[in-house]
Design a protein around this motif. Structure first.
Motif, PDB file in Angstrom:
ATOM      1  N   LEU A   9       0.854  -1.178   0.000  1.00 30.09           N
ATOM      2  CA  LEU A   9       0.000   0.000   0.000  1.00 30.09           C
ATOM      3  C   LEU A   9       0.893   1.232   0.000  1.00 30.09           C
ATOM      4  O   LEU A   9       1.635   1.472   0.952  1.00 30.09           O
ATOM      5  N   LEU A  10       0.813   2.015  -1.055  1.00 24.58           N
ATOM      6  CA  LEU A  10       1.598   3.248  -1.156  1.00 24.58           C
ATOM      7  C   LEU A  10       0.663   4.444  -1.025  1.00 24.58           C
ATOM      8  O   LEU A  10      -0.366   4.503  -1.704  1.00 24.58           O
ATOM      9  N   SER A  11       1.035   5.379  -0.167  1.00 25.26           N
ATOM     10  CA  SER A  11       0.214   6.576   0.000  1.00 25.26           C
ATOM     11  C   SER A  11       1.088   7.795   0.234  1.00 25.26           C
ATOM     12  O   SER A  11       2.135   7.705   0.872  1.00 25.26           O
ATOM     13  N   ASP A  12       0.636   8.947  -0.287  1.00 27.06           N
ATOM     14  CA  ASP A  12       1.370  10.174   0.005  1.00 27.06           C
ATOM     15  C   ASP A  12       0.832  10.835   1.279  1.00 27.06           C
ATOM     16  O   ASP A  12       1.258  11.918   1.657  1.00 27.06           O
ATOM     17  N   ALA A  13      -0.106  10.145   1.969  1.00 31.10           N
ATOM     18  CA  ALA A  13      -0.573  10.575   3.294  1.00 31.10           C
ATOM     19  C   ALA A  13      -0.304   9.424   4.263  1.00 31.10           C
ATOM     20  O   ALA A  13       0.766   8.819   4.212  1.00 31.10           O
ATOM     21  N   THR A  14      -1.253   9.098   5.112  1.00 33.25           N
ATOM     22  CA  THR A  14      -1.010   8.033   6.096  1.00 33.25           C
ATOM     23  C   THR A  14      -1.241   6.640   5.537  1.00 33.25           C
ATOM     24  O   THR A  14      -0.684   5.669   6.037  1.00 33.25           O
ATOM     25  N   GLY A  15      -2.091   6.520   4.514  1.00 31.79           N
ATOM     26  CA  GLY A  15      -2.406   5.203   3.969  1.00 31.79           C
ATOM     27  C   GLY A  15      -3.511   4.487   4.717  1.00 31.79           C
ATOM     28  O   GLY A  15      -3.872   3.356   4.373  1.00 31.79           O
ATOM     29  N   GLU A  16      -4.083   5.130   5.734  1.00 33.66           N
ATOM     30  CA  GLU A  16      -5.129   4.482   6.528  1.00 33.66           C
ATOM     31  C   GLU A  16      -6.360   4.172   5.681  1.00 33.66           C
ATOM     32  O   GLU A  16      -6.977   3.121   5.827  1.00 33.66           O
ATOM     33  N   THR A  17      -6.704   5.090   4.802  1.00 29.12           N
ATOM     34  CA  THR A  17      -7.882   4.887   3.958  1.00 29.12           C
ATOM     35  C   THR A  17      -7.704   3.666   3.072  1.00 29.12           C
ATOM     36  O   THR A  17      -8.588   2.799   2.995  1.00 29.12           O
ATOM     37  N   LYS A  37       1.522  -4.588   3.530  1.00 30.87           N
ATOM     38  CA  LYS A  37       2.609  -3.699   3.948  1.00 30.87           C
ATOM     39  C   LYS A  37       2.217  -2.269   3.585  1.00 30.87           C
ATOM     40  O   LYS A  37       2.138  -1.918   2.396  1.00 30.87           O
ATOM     41  N   ARG A  38       1.971  -1.446   4.610  1.00 29.19           N
ATOM     42  CA  ARG A  38       1.553  -0.059   4.380  1.00 29.19           C
ATOM     43  C   ARG A  38       2.763   0.865   4.393  1.00 29.19           C
ATOM     44  O   ARG A  38       3.548   0.859   5.340  1.00 29.19           O
ATOM     45  N   LEU A  39       2.896   1.690   3.364  1.00 29.69           N
ATOM     46  CA  LEU A  39       4.006   2.632   3.236  1.00 29.69           C
ATOM     47  C   LEU A  39       3.425   4.041   3.150  1.00 29.69           C
ATOM     48  O   LEU A  39       2.783   4.403   2.160  1.00 29.69           O
ATOM     49  N   SER A  40       3.638   4.807   4.213  1.00 30.48           N
ATOM     50  CA  SER A  40       3.023   6.127   4.326  1.00 30.48           C
ATOM     51  C   SER A  40       3.970   7.244   3.881  1.00 30.48           C
ATOM     52  O   SER A  40       5.189   7.073   3.856  1.00 30.48           O
ATOM     53  N   HIS A  41       3.377   8.384   3.549  1.00 32.71           N
ATOM     54  CA  HIS A  41       4.111   9.618   3.204  1.00 32.71           C
ATOM     55  C   HIS A  41       5.147   9.408   2.091  1.00 32.71           C
ATOM     56  O   HIS A  41       6.276   9.892   2.177  1.00 32.71           O
ATOM     57  N   VAL A  42       4.741   8.682   1.073  1.00 28.85           N
ATOM     58  CA  VAL A  42       5.593   8.474  -0.106  1.00 28.85           C
ATOM     59  C   VAL A  42       5.362   9.663  -1.033  1.00 28.85           C
ATOM     60  O   VAL A  42       4.351   9.734  -1.739  1.00 28.85           O
TER      61      VAL A  42
END
Length: 268
Positions: A9-17, A37-42
Motif C-alpha cells: 500500500l503506497l500513500s502520500d498521506a497516512t495510507g489508513e484509507t 505492507k503499508r508505506l506512508s508519506h511516499v
C-alpha cells in the motif's frame, strides 16, 4: 504452510484509507494467506522507485492512493513497466468528483486524515462536556479547555454544548449565593474561566417560565427580581475577585456568546 502473498500500500498521506478498503476486500478471501505492507508519506520519485523494486521481488499487488497526479502517474507507469499488478484507489474518484464539481482537486495529501482527527477531537470534547455539566466531576476541571461559571439559567449548558461541538472541552459550574464555590473551581487557571451574567429582568422571566414548566409556583424566591439582582451582584463581584473574564449573555444567540468567550479567553 502457505507462503503469504504481499500487498503493498503506497500513500502520500497516512495510507489508513487504503488499508481500510483493502482489509474490507480481504474479508472475502479469508482462506488466503496475505500480508499487507503499508508505506506512508511516499512523496518523491526515489521513494517510489525503491518501494516498487521491493514489491517486484515478491511479485506483490500494488495498491496506491496518491492525490498528486504526477506521482500517481509515475506509480502507474512503473508498475506497468515492471509487470506488477496495481490498482489506483483515488485518482478515478478524484477525476469523477472533479468533473462533477467543475473544478480541479486540491491535490493536498492527508486532508481526509486531518478531517478524521478533527472529528474524533470533537467527539471527545462532547463526551467530556456532557460528563462535566452543572458541576459534575469537579476533580477533572484542570483538564477542561474552558470553564464556565454563573448563577442558574445563564445559558451555561447550551453554551458548553455549542463550544464542545467545535472541539473545546468545556465544564460548567453553577454559583449559588450563600454557598461556597467548590475548591476545585478556585484552582483552575483564571485565564480559562468565563463568568456569565444576564439582565436581571430577563433572568426573572426565564426562571418563572422554568418553574411553570415544572408545575411550581412562579412567584418563588428563585424567580424574585430583588433576589436575582442580589445574586447577580454577588456573582459579578466574585468574577472580579478571581480575575475572570465576564460575558453578558442577555439577548444573544449562543453562537454570538461563544465567539465572545473565545475572543476574550484569547482562544480565537
Amino acid at each position: 504452510m502457505e507462503e503469504p502473498q504481499l500487498i503493498y500500500l503506497l500513500s502520500d498521506a497516512t495510507g489508513e484509507t487504503a488499508e481500510k478498503i483493502v482489509n474490507a476486500a480481504l474479508i472475502q478471501f479469508r482462506d488466503k494467506a496475505v500480508r499487507v505492507k503499508r508505506l506512508s508519506h511516499v512523496r518523491d520519485k526515489n521513494s517510489i522507485f525503491k518501494h516498487l523494486d521491493e514489491a517486484l521481488k515478491s511479485r506483490a499487488l500494488v495498491v496506491y492512493t496518491m492525490v498528486n497526479r504526477e506521482l500517481a502517474q509515475l506509480v502507474h507507469d512503473e508498475c506497468e513497466a515492471l509487470g506488477l499488478p496495481h490498482l489506483d484507489l483515488i485518482t478515478p474518484l478524484l477525476m469523477k468528483v472533479s468533473e462533477f464539481f467543475g473544478r480541479s482537486p486540491k491535490q493536498t495529501p492527508g486532508l481526509l486524515h486531518d478531517m478524521d482527527e478533527d472529528y474524533f477531537r470533537r467527539i471527545e470534547a462532547v463526551e467530556f462536556t456532557v460528563k462535566h455539566d452543572d458541576g459534575q466531576e469537579l476533580r477533572h476541571l484542570p483538564h477542561a479547555d474552558i470553564v464556565l461559571a454563573g448563577v442558574s439559567r445563564t445559558s451555561k449548558t447550551p453554551l458548553s454544548t455549542y463550544l464542545a461541538h467545535r472541539g473545546w472541552k468545556v465544564a460548567n459550574v453553577p454559583l449559588v449565593k450563600g454557598i461556597e464555590p467548590p475548591v476545585e473551581l478556585m484552582q483552575v487557571d483564571p485565564k480559562r474561566v468565563a463568568g456569565l451574567y444576564i439582565d436581571p429582568q430577563r433572568l426573572a422571566e426565564l426562571r418563572a417560565a422554568r418553574l411553570r414548566h415544572l408545575g411550581q409556583d412562579a412567584r418563588a424566591a428563585y424567580s424574585d427580581l430583588e433576589e436575582i439582582e442580589e445574586e447577580l451582584r454577588f456573582a459579578k463581584a466574585f468574577f472580579r475577585r478571581n480575575g475572570w473574564i465576564m460575558v453578558d449573555v442577555s439577548g444573544k444567540a449562543v453562537e454570538e456568546t461563544a465567539n465572545e468567550v473565545l475572543v476574550k479567553l484569547k482562544l480565537k
